[in-house]
Scaffold this motif. Sequence first.
Motif, PDB file in Angstrom:
ATOM      1  N   SER A 134       0.824  -1.207   0.000  1.00  0.00           N
ATOM      2  CA  SER A 134       0.000   0.000   0.000  1.00  0.00           C
ATOM      3  C   SER A 134       0.859   1.258   0.000  1.00  0.00           C
ATOM      4  CB  SER A 134      -0.924   0.015   1.219  1.00  0.00           C
ATOM      5  OG  SER A 134      -1.800  -1.077   1.191  1.00  0.00           O
ATOM      6  N   ALA A 135       1.867   1.295   0.874  1.00  0.00           N
ATOM      7  CA  ALA A 135       2.738   2.466   0.955  1.00  0.00           C
ATOM      8  C   ALA A 135       3.484   2.691  -0.355  1.00  0.00           C
ATOM      9  CB  ALA A 135       3.720   2.314   2.111  1.00  0.00           C
ATOM     10  N   THR A 136       3.981   1.623  -0.953  1.00  0.00           N
ATOM     11  CA  THR A 136       4.698   1.734  -2.226  1.00  0.00           C
ATOM     12  C   THR A 136       3.771   2.243  -3.315  1.00  0.00           C
ATOM     13  OG1 THR A 136       6.196  -0.042  -1.586  1.00  0.00           O
ATOM     14  CG2 THR A 136       6.044   0.453  -3.930  1.00  0.00           C
ATOM     15  N   LEU A 137       2.563   1.730  -3.347  1.00  0.00           N
ATOM     16  CA  LEU A 137       1.591   2.130  -4.362  1.00  0.00           C
ATOM     17  C   LEU A 137       1.337   3.637  -4.327  1.00  0.00           C
ATOM     18  CD1 LEU A 137      -0.093   0.670  -6.522  1.00  0.00           C
ATOM     19  CD2 LEU A 137      -1.908   0.450  -4.825  1.00  0.00           C
ATOM     20  N   VAL A 138       1.103   4.188  -3.144  1.00  0.00           N
ATOM     21  CA  VAL A 138       0.809   5.621  -3.076  1.00  0.00           C
ATOM     22  C   VAL A 138       2.054   6.466  -3.302  1.00  0.00           C
ATOM     23  CG1 VAL A 138      -1.237   5.363  -1.630  1.00  0.00           C
ATOM     24  CG2 VAL A 138       0.943   5.785  -0.554  1.00  0.00           C
ATOM     25  N   LEU A 139       3.206   5.981  -2.881  1.00  0.00           N
ATOM     26  CA  LEU A 139       4.436   6.750  -3.082  1.00  0.00           C
ATOM     27  C   LEU A 139       4.871   6.797  -4.540  1.00  0.00           C
ATOM     28  CD1 LEU A 139       6.543   5.788   0.040  1.00  0.00           C
ATOM     29  CD2 LEU A 139       5.750   8.069  -0.587  1.00  0.00           C
ATOM     30  N   GLU A 140       4.530   5.776  -5.309  1.00  0.00           N
ATOM     31  CA  GLU A 140       4.944   5.714  -6.710  1.00  0.00           C
ATOM     32  C   GLU A 140       4.134   6.642  -7.617  1.00  0.00           C
ATOM     33  OE1 GLU A 140       4.861   1.554  -7.708  1.00  0.00           O
ATOM     34  OE2 GLU A 140       6.903   1.254  -6.975  1.00  0.00           O
ATOM     35  N   ASP A 141       2.950   7.047  -7.188  1.00  0.00           N
ATOM     36  CA  ASP A 141       2.136   7.936  -8.017  1.00  0.00           C
ATOM     37  C   ASP A 141       1.494   9.002  -7.142  1.00  0.00           C
ATOM     38  OD1 ASP A 141       0.564   9.239  -9.838  1.00  0.00           O
ATOM     39  OD2 ASP A 141      -0.649   7.500 -10.382  1.00  0.00           O
ATOM     40  N   ARG A 142       2.218  10.086  -6.983  1.00  0.00           N
ATOM     41  CA  ARG A 142       1.731  11.171  -6.128  1.00  0.00           C
ATOM     42  C   ARG A 142       0.736  12.082  -6.825  1.00  0.00           C
ATOM     43  NH1 ARG A 142       7.037  12.422  -2.401  1.00  0.00           N
ATOM     44  NH2 ARG A 142       7.531  10.229  -2.111  1.00  0.00           N
ATOM     45  N   HIS A 144      -2.023  10.532  -8.073  1.00  0.00           N
ATOM     46  CA  HIS A 144      -3.247   9.736  -7.922  1.00  0.00           C
ATOM     47  C   HIS A 144      -4.171  10.408  -6.912  1.00  0.00           C
ATOM     48  CE1 HIS A 144      -5.864   6.317  -7.080  1.00  0.00           C
ATOM     49  NE2 HIS A 144      -5.390   5.771  -8.189  1.00  0.00           N
ATOM     50  N   ARG A 145      -5.467  10.263  -7.105  1.00  0.00           N
ATOM     51  CA  ARG A 145      -6.457  10.873  -6.199  1.00  0.00           C
ATOM     52  C   ARG A 145      -6.268  10.470  -4.742  1.00  0.00           C
ATOM     53  NH1 ARG A 145     -11.296  13.098  -8.209  1.00  0.00           N
ATOM     54  NH2 ARG A 145     -11.439  12.971 -10.460  1.00  0.00           N
ATOM     55  N   VAL A 146      -5.812   9.258  -4.508  1.00  0.00           N
ATOM     56  CA  VAL A 146      -5.643   8.782  -3.130  1.00  0.00           C
ATOM     57  C   VAL A 146      -4.560   9.587  -2.411  1.00  0.00           C
ATOM     58  CG1 VAL A 146      -4.954   6.798  -1.710  1.00  0.00           C
ATOM     59  CG2 VAL A 146      -6.502   6.462  -3.636  1.00  0.00           C
ATOM     60  N   TRP A 147      -3.543  10.025  -3.153  1.00  0.00           N
ATOM     61  CA  TRP A 147      -2.395  10.696  -2.537  1.00  0.00           C
ATOM     62  C   TRP A 147      -2.814  11.869  -1.659  1.00  0.00           C
ATOM     63  CZ3 TRP A 147       2.274  10.045  -0.927  1.00  0.00           C
ATOM     64  CH2 TRP A 147       3.054  11.139  -0.585  1.00  0.00           C
ATOM     65  N   LYS A 148      -3.718  12.710  -2.128  1.00  0.00           N
ATOM     66  CA  LYS A 148      -4.083  13.894  -1.340  1.00  0.00           C
ATOM     67  C   LYS A 148      -4.738  13.533  -0.007  1.00  0.00           C
ATOM     68  CE  LYS A 148      -8.542  14.956  -3.437  1.00  0.00           C
ATOM     69  NZ  LYS A 148      -9.294  15.937  -4.213  1.00  0.00           N
ATOM     70  N   HIS A 149      -5.260  12.317   0.092  1.00  0.00           N
ATOM     71  CA  HIS A 149      -5.911  11.890   1.333  1.00  0.00           C
ATOM     72  C   HIS A 149      -4.965  11.165   2.282  1.00  0.00           C
ATOM     73  CE1 HIS A 149      -9.766  13.073  -0.304  1.00  0.00           C
ATOM     74  NE2 HIS A 149      -9.491  12.388  -1.395  1.00  0.00           N
ATOM     75  N   VAL A 150      -3.811  10.733   1.785  1.00  0.00           N
ATOM     76  CA  VAL A 150      -2.865   9.991   2.637  1.00  0.00           C
ATOM     77  C   VAL A 150      -1.491  10.654   2.707  1.00  0.00           C
ATOM     78  CG1 VAL A 150      -4.018   7.777   2.247  1.00  0.00           C
ATOM     79  CG2 VAL A 150      -2.075   8.428   0.799  1.00  0.00           C
ATOM     80  N   TRP A 152      -0.355  13.170   4.174  1.00  0.00           N
ATOM     81  CA  TRP A 152       0.059  13.636   5.493  1.00  0.00           C
ATOM     82  C   TRP A 152       0.852  12.570   6.248  1.00  0.00           C
ATOM     83  CZ3 TRP A 152      -1.753  11.105   9.832  1.00  0.00           C
ATOM     84  CH2 TRP A 152      -2.849  10.264   9.643  1.00  0.00           C
ATOM     85  N   TRP A 153       0.653  11.306   5.912  1.00  0.00           N
ATOM     86  CA  TRP A 153       1.435  10.234   6.540  1.00  0.00           C
ATOM     87  C   TRP A 153       2.924  10.396   6.231  1.00  0.00           C
ATOM     88  CZ3 TRP A 153       0.048   6.535   9.924  1.00  0.00           C
ATOM     89  CH2 TRP A 153      -1.304   6.198  10.044  1.00  0.00           C
ATOM     90  N   PHE A 154       3.224  11.015   5.111  1.00  0.00           N
ATOM     91  CA  PHE A 154       4.596  11.098   4.626  1.00  0.00           C
ATOM     92  C   PHE A 154       5.227  12.477   4.829  1.00  0.00           C
ATOM     93  CE2 PHE A 154       2.227   7.922   2.282  1.00  0.00           C
ATOM     94  CZ  PHE A 154       3.036   6.809   2.426  1.00  0.00           C
ATOM     95  N   ASP A 155       4.486  13.407   5.403  1.00  0.00           N
ATOM     96  CA  ASP A 155       5.010  14.749   5.629  1.00  0.00           C
ATOM     97  C   ASP A 155       6.133  14.707   6.664  1.00  0.00           C
ATOM     98  OD1 ASP A 155       3.202  15.821   3.864  1.00  0.00           O
ATOM     99  OD2 ASP A 155       1.795  16.497   5.416  1.00  0.00           O
ATOM    100  N   PRO A 156       7.235  15.397   6.377  1.00  0.00           N
ATOM    101  CA  PRO A 156       8.327  15.430   7.355  1.00  0.00           C
ATOM    102  C   PRO A 156       7.927  16.256   8.575  1.00  0.00           C
ATOM    103  CG  PRO A 156       8.820  16.867   5.505  1.00  0.00           C
ATOM    104  CD  PRO A 156       7.535  16.149   5.170  1.00  0.00           C
ATOM    105  N   VAL A 157       8.500  15.917   9.691  1.00  0.00           N
ATOM    106  CA  VAL A 157       8.260  16.647  10.927  1.00  0.00           C
ATOM    107  C   VAL A 157       9.603  17.192  11.401  1.00  0.00           C
ATOM    108  CG1 VAL A 157       7.506  16.478  13.332  1.00  0.00           C
ATOM    109  CG2 VAL A 157       6.329  15.165  11.563  1.00  0.00           C
ATOM    110  N   PRO A 158       9.764  18.511  11.436  1.00  0.00           N
ATOM    111  CA  PRO A 158      11.022  19.077  11.925  1.00  0.00           C
ATOM    112  C   PRO A 158      11.284  18.620  13.363  1.00  0.00           C
ATOM    113  CG  PRO A 158       9.678  20.770  10.889  1.00  0.00           C
ATOM    114  CD  PRO A 158       8.828  19.538  11.016  1.00  0.00           C
ATOM    115  N   LEU A 159      12.495  18.194  13.628  1.00  0.00           N
ATOM    116  CA  LEU A 159      12.827  17.654  14.947  1.00  0.00           C
ATOM    117  C   LEU A 159      12.715  18.678  16.061  1.00  0.00           C
ATOM    118  CD1 LEU A 159      15.817  15.336  14.044  1.00  0.00           C
ATOM    119  CD2 LEU A 159      13.439  14.708  14.483  1.00  0.00           C
TER     120      LEU A 159
END
Length: 191
Positions: A134-142, A144-150, A152-159
Amino acid sequence: MAAVVRHRIEQYQPVPMPWALDLVNADGREPAEVCALRRSVAHELIQQWVEAGTFNHDSAWDMLGGWTGRRYRRNAGDAEGALRSAGRPALLDSGDFVWLYRLATDATTGGRGEMAEAFAVAAATVFDLADDESATLVLEDRTHRVWKHVSWWFDPVPLDSEVARCPAPGLMETSKPGRNTSDACTEEVPR
């Protein structure tokens, strides 16, 4: 079946998980026929909500929650008794992500934007970052409609951000000295 389920959900009534949608074999695996039937009901539910103009994020969550354990049952399963109740608490789960993702793709290709968006929202509700496929699928096509809904899972967080310093909800315990549960994210905790 989907019309009855949809009506019950919209009336805030409990929805019993139908026996035919909640079966596994002796090995604990869902037979392909049961999976196809369960997904057919989910597809029809989404389609009915879209056609009625009432599909939203709540609709997607309703397919995940609110199902009761009481199941209607016509027979005892197959002749050998190899099929048994799975105890499924929801119509869809993370194992349905790839299916929903592909439905969103197909609906987009077919020019059915509202259906594509509904499938994308449903896919996002069952997305599991821990699932490599699932993670690979969404990361390979940013795009895709699903990307905008998921995404945030991949957003970096400044330390050095407040988010990075704030522990996950439920991790703060009042019994530990130096912890302030009333304002956990803004007060520095001595380490």
